[in-house]
Design a protein around this motif. Structure first.
Motif, PDB file in Angstrom:
ATOM      1  N   LEU A 187       0.863  -1.187   0.000  1.00 39.08           N
ATOM      2  CA  LEU A 187       0.000   0.000   0.000  1.00 39.08           C
ATOM      3  C   LEU A 187       0.893   1.229   0.000  1.00 39.08           C
ATOM      4  O   LEU A 187       1.828   1.301   0.806  1.00 39.08           O
ATOM      5  CB  LEU A 187      -0.838  -0.028   1.288  1.00 39.08           C
ATOM      6  CG  LEU A 187      -1.779   1.124   1.578  1.00 39.08           C
ATOM      7  CD1 LEU A 187      -2.929   1.150   0.567  1.00 39.08           C
ATOM      8  CD2 LEU A 187      -2.361   0.974   2.992  1.00 39.08           C
ATOM      9  N   SER A 207      -3.084   0.407  -3.844  1.00 34.59           N
ATOM     10  CA  SER A 207      -2.701  -0.913  -3.315  1.00 34.59           C
ATOM     11  C   SER A 207      -2.401  -1.893  -4.449  1.00 34.59           C
ATOM     12  O   SER A 207      -2.872  -1.731  -5.576  1.00 34.59           O
ATOM     13  CB  SER A 207      -3.828  -1.469  -2.435  1.00 34.59           C
ATOM     14  OG  SER A 207      -4.967  -1.707  -3.226  1.00 34.59           O
ATOM     15  N   ARG A 226      -5.116  -0.092   6.131  1.00 35.66           N
ATOM     16  CA  ARG A 226      -6.266   0.373   5.337  1.00 35.66           C
ATOM     17  C   ARG A 226      -7.274   1.089   6.218  1.00 35.66           C
ATOM     18  O   ARG A 226      -7.785   2.145   5.872  1.00 35.66           O
ATOM     19  CB  ARG A 226      -6.962  -0.820   4.685  1.00 35.66           C
ATOM     20  CG  ARG A 226      -6.584  -0.981   3.270  1.00 35.66           C
ATOM     21  CD  ARG A 226      -7.620  -1.768   2.491  1.00 35.66           C
ATOM     22  NE  ARG A 226      -7.018  -2.097   1.230  1.00 35.66           N
ATOM     23  CZ  ARG A 226      -6.441  -3.257   0.961  1.00 35.66           C
ATOM     24  NH1 ARG A 226      -6.407  -4.218   1.859  1.00 35.66           N
ATOM     25  NH2 ARG A 226      -5.892  -3.459  -0.213  1.00 35.66           N
TER      26      ARG A 226
END
Ligand code: PMV
Length: 335
Positions: free
Chosen positions: A34, A159, A226
């Motif tokens: 990410l 991502s 996230r």
């Protein structure tokens, strides 16, 4: 009149790092990653059809990676079945020091991918190019040149998931730039090119006794990162990115062959940053790619204080101030 295309493609800084490949030929990563796309740290590439029968690639400011670039152009022709497409003349330049942990391969290989596609499809902007290849297709082509390059195709936060097979990898934008105004103060500890290439490092990782523990933790860590991103919670995200960077560097230091990208100043800087944070003086966290330089991540409102404090404690150190960017651009230049 020759059509020349100019591409600007950004570097990106991974919050959760990609390190190790399940399949090197297919660029299938061992874990999901990410990143935040940068704004000012980028590669500017110009490309045009060549009038001699070979591809030419000029890397201004660096001689390394020329072979890697030429191979990538040839690989793209093969993958896309464009063998009959013309040879290209490409000149490329970075706005930051090359190959020292500011992900020059991410910006360089994504810019090169877009440059070739722009010439071969004669697209004068990204919108036109996307009529031939989707953003995701271009990201997958870019990652074939350098894994992290796939994440430079979008702005904001991006991502890359390995998926259940090498053919089912997913590259996508999680949030655009407007979601969260994060900044990255890059502390240049050294701008020497790194001694071990990341391709060697990805192989060496499998020999580290710490690598399996890293891989086991990553799905949970990625999920937590996230969540922190969704909630714009830098206290949570900061701790996760520091842990992930140190974890990756521990794997690097214990791989075979082992690699230590840290310089003594790198360790000094991160200890200083943690102390400042614990004393309540700074709200900033670090991450470090495959190089000695430290990326200090903070929110916009804390940027000036962070820069001032670094300059006071490390007088003379070179800083590159960057922030979240909006992704690549493409323009046609008529000579
Ligand atoms: O894209 P590569 O193969 O040069 O690998 C780079 C990996 C790191 O920059 C260290 C981490 C990442 O995810 O960008």
């Amino acid at each position: 009149m020759t059509d020349r295309y100019q591409i600007s493609s950004p570097s990106n800084i991974a919050f959760i790092k990609y390190w190790g490949k399940k399949d090197g030929n297919k660029q299938w990563p061992a874990n999901g990653s990410l990143s935040m796309t940068l704004n000012h740290s980028k590669t500017i590439t110009t490309a045009q059809v060549n009038n001699i029968d070979q591809d030419e690639l000029v890397l201004k400011g660096s001689s390394s990676n020329q072979e890697k670039g030429i191979k990538h152009i040839q690989r793209m022709r093969q993958i896309l079945r464009l063998e009959s497409m013309p040879f290209l003349k490409i000149t490329t330049e970075n706005t930051f020091p090359t190959a020292c942990g500011i992900a020059s391969s991410a910006s360089g290989l994504s810019a090169l991918t877009l440059a070739c596609l722009a010439c071969w499809t004669r697209s004068k902007n990204l919108h036109e190019l996307e009529k031939f290849y989707s953003r995701e297709q271009m990201a997958h082509l870019s990652r074939m040149g350098s894994g992290s390059a796939g994440r430079s195709l979008w702005g904001g936060y991006v991502s890359w998931e390995p998926g259940p097979s090498s053919e089912e990898q997913i590259l996508k934008q999680e949030f655009d730039k407007a979601h969260w105004d994060l900044c990255d103060v890059i502390v240049i500890i050294s701008s020497e090119e790194k001694a071990q290439s990341s391709s060697k490092g990805h192989e060496a990782a499998w020999e580290s006794p710490l690598f399996s523990a890293r891989l086991a933790q990553l799905p949970y860590r990625l999920q937590q990162a996230r969540l922190a991103l969704i909630e714009r919670d830098l206290n949570a995200l900061g701790d996760i990115i520091e842990q992930d960077a140190l974890d990756m560097h521990s794997v690097m230091m214990t791989g075979v062959p082992k690699a230590n990208y840290f310089k003594p100043k790198t360790s000094e800087f991160i200890s200083w940053l943690r102390t400042q944070r614990h004393q309540g003086n700074l709200k900033a966290w670090f991450t470090i790619d495959a190089g000695p330089n430290v990326h200090v991540i903070c929110e916009r409102r804390d940027l000036d204080r962070t820069i001032k404090s670094i300059k006071e404690s490390f007088p003379g150190v070179e800083l590159i101030t960057d922030d979240v960017g909006s992704g690549p651009t493409l323009n046609l230049i008529k000579d």
